[in-house]
Write a protein that holds these residues in place. Sequence first.
Motif, PDB file in Angstrom:
ATOM      1  N   PRO A  26       0.828  -1.209   0.000  1.00  0.00           N
ATOM      2  CA  PRO A  26       0.000   0.000   0.000  1.00  0.00           C
ATOM      3  C   PRO A  26       0.864   1.261   0.000  1.00  0.00           C
ATOM      4  CG  PRO A  26      -0.833  -1.588   1.597  1.00  0.00           C
ATOM      5  CD  PRO A  26       0.489  -2.121   1.123  1.00  0.00           C
ATOM      6  N   GLY A  27       0.524   2.197  -0.866  1.00  0.00           N
ATOM      7  CA  GLY A  27       1.237   3.466  -0.919  1.00  0.00           C
ATOM      8  C   GLY A  27       2.606   3.417  -1.556  1.00  0.00           C
ATOM      9  N   GLU A  28       2.947   2.301  -2.182  1.00  0.00           N
ATOM     10  CA  GLU A  28       4.270   2.136  -2.771  1.00  0.00           C
ATOM     11  C   GLU A  28       4.294   2.657  -4.207  1.00  0.00           C
ATOM     12  OE1 GLU A  28       7.571  -1.370  -2.482  1.00  0.00           O
ATOM     13  OE2 GLU A  28       5.587  -1.966  -3.192  1.00  0.00           O
ATOM     14  N   ARG A 145      -9.846   7.695  -8.112  1.00  0.00           N
ATOM     15  CA  ARG A 145      -9.521   6.998  -6.869  1.00  0.00           C
ATOM     16  C   ARG A 145      -9.398   5.479  -7.081  1.00  0.00           C
ATOM     17  NH1 ARG A 145     -13.531   9.803  -2.376  1.00  0.00           N
ATOM     18  NH2 ARG A 145     -12.692  11.917  -2.472  1.00  0.00           N
ATOM     19  N   PRO A 146      -8.522   5.058  -7.957  1.00  0.00           N
ATOM     20  CA  PRO A 146      -8.375   3.620  -8.208  1.00  0.00           C
ATOM     21  C   PRO A 146      -7.666   2.934  -7.048  1.00  0.00           C
ATOM     22  CG  PRO A 146      -6.679   4.826  -9.373  1.00  0.00           C
ATOM     23  CD  PRO A 146      -7.565   5.864  -8.743  1.00  0.00           C
ATOM     24  N   LEU A 170       2.285  12.152  -7.601  1.00  0.00           N
ATOM     25  CA  LEU A 170       2.066  10.708  -7.533  1.00  0.00           C
ATOM     26  C   LEU A 170       2.559  10.150  -6.202  1.00  0.00           C
ATOM     27  CD1 LEU A 170       3.146   9.653 -11.146  1.00  0.00           C
ATOM     28  CD2 LEU A 170       0.809   9.872 -10.260  1.00  0.00           C
ATOM     29  N   ARG A 171       3.705  10.622  -5.751  1.00  0.00           N
ATOM     30  CA  ARG A 171       4.254  10.199  -4.463  1.00  0.00           C
ATOM     31  C   ARG A 171       3.299  10.557  -3.322  1.00  0.00           C
ATOM     32  NH1 ARG A 171       8.113   7.128  -3.113  1.00  0.00           N
ATOM     33  NH2 ARG A 171       6.394   6.350  -1.891  1.00  0.00           N
ATOM     34  N   ALA A 172       2.802  11.802  -3.340  1.00  0.00           N
ATOM     35  CA  ALA A 172       1.897  12.253  -2.281  1.00  0.00           C
ATOM     36  C   ALA A 172       0.569  11.499  -2.334  1.00  0.00           C
ATOM     37  CB  ALA A 172       1.660  13.760  -2.404  1.00  0.00           C
ATOM     38  N   GLU A 176      -0.971   9.315   0.673  1.00  0.00           N
ATOM     39  CA  GLU A 176      -2.220   9.777   1.295  1.00  0.00           C
ATOM     40  C   GLU A 176      -3.335   8.744   1.189  1.00  0.00           C
ATOM     41  OE1 GLU A 176      -3.069  13.416  -0.691  1.00  0.00           O
ATOM     42  OE2 GLU A 176      -1.303  14.444   0.114  1.00  0.00           O
ATOM     43  N   THR A 177      -3.392   8.018   0.078  1.00  0.00           N
ATOM     44  CA  THR A 177      -4.516   7.113  -0.175  1.00  0.00           C
ATOM     45  C   THR A 177      -4.172   5.647   0.026  1.00  0.00           C
ATOM     46  OG1 THR A 177      -4.015   6.891  -2.541  1.00  0.00           O
ATOM     47  CG2 THR A 177      -5.422   8.741  -1.875  1.00  0.00           C
ATOM     48  N   GLY A 178      -2.878   5.325   0.093  1.00  0.00           N
ATOM     49  CA  GLY A 178      -2.474   3.928   0.172  1.00  0.00           C
ATOM     50  C   GLY A 178      -2.528   3.204  -1.162  1.00  0.00           C
ATOM     51  N   THR A 179      -2.711   3.958  -2.259  1.00  0.00           N
ATOM     52  CA  THR A 179      -2.799   3.357  -3.588  1.00  0.00           C
ATOM     53  C   THR A 179      -1.407   3.046  -4.133  1.00  0.00           C
ATOM     54  OG1 THR A 179      -4.789   4.640  -4.063  1.00  0.00           O
ATOM     55  CG2 THR A 179      -3.650   3.686  -5.944  1.00  0.00           C
TER      56      THR A 179
END
Length: 248
Positions: A26-28, A145-146, A170-172, A176-179
């Motif tokens: 997540p978030g990677e 929000r994929p 993209l990093r932020a 923030e979303t764990g996407t």
Amino acid sequence: MLTIDLPALHRGKMQVLHPEHLSLAPGEVVALLGPNGAGKSTLLHAIAGLAPERVRLRNHGTDLPRDQIGFLPQAFAVRSTLSVLDCILLGRREALGLRVPPRLIAEAEALLCRLGLAPLADRPMQDLSGGQQQRVLIAQRLFRRPKLLLLDEPTSALDLHHQLEVMALLRAHAEETGTPVLAALHDLSLAARWCDRVLVLAEGRLLADGPAEAVLTPDCLARHWRITPEVLLSRDGKPVIVPHPLGA
């Protein structure tokens, strides 16, 4: 954890990629690297569900529907009188009715501000430059929000300032979303600076996976990119790769 199980991938009768298994935390933010013709676009299309082969995606043990993947292909050109704001809103078209909820408009406008695109909100998409369209289409995918974001050369049409701006966004967004974000990139230094991991795709296989400083070694760069690299360090300690002709 999001897992991806890839079968062998083909172009016509030729096998271009062996079966592979990928895991994305997540978030990677993960860079997909490789020389021209390695199959990076083929791999991303397959994960997005746009190839004949079936790819299995599981998010925390549950199958991930294809409509929860945000995918931006490398080839993009919008010939439409649709406004920039309307293009962003279409990223969440399932939530739109006869009247667009004000909260969605406000959210789309805020995203345009983050990308410096607010002055273009009412402009037709067909009037924008290639770089402007690319930033709008990235924003559209973020607005959706994929659960997984796939990007094929997301900085290819951007100048240096906007390359940094998009990678920072993209990093932020990932944090923030764990996407998780999987992006094919050609700029090795950009990948090293902004991505948690890099994957090297070559010879039909994913040959390396890890931090850029561990993966992008002189031997790896000479073998797959056919360059003699000069590796410097940026002020934040990330590798900056200066290419020289092989053997120079």
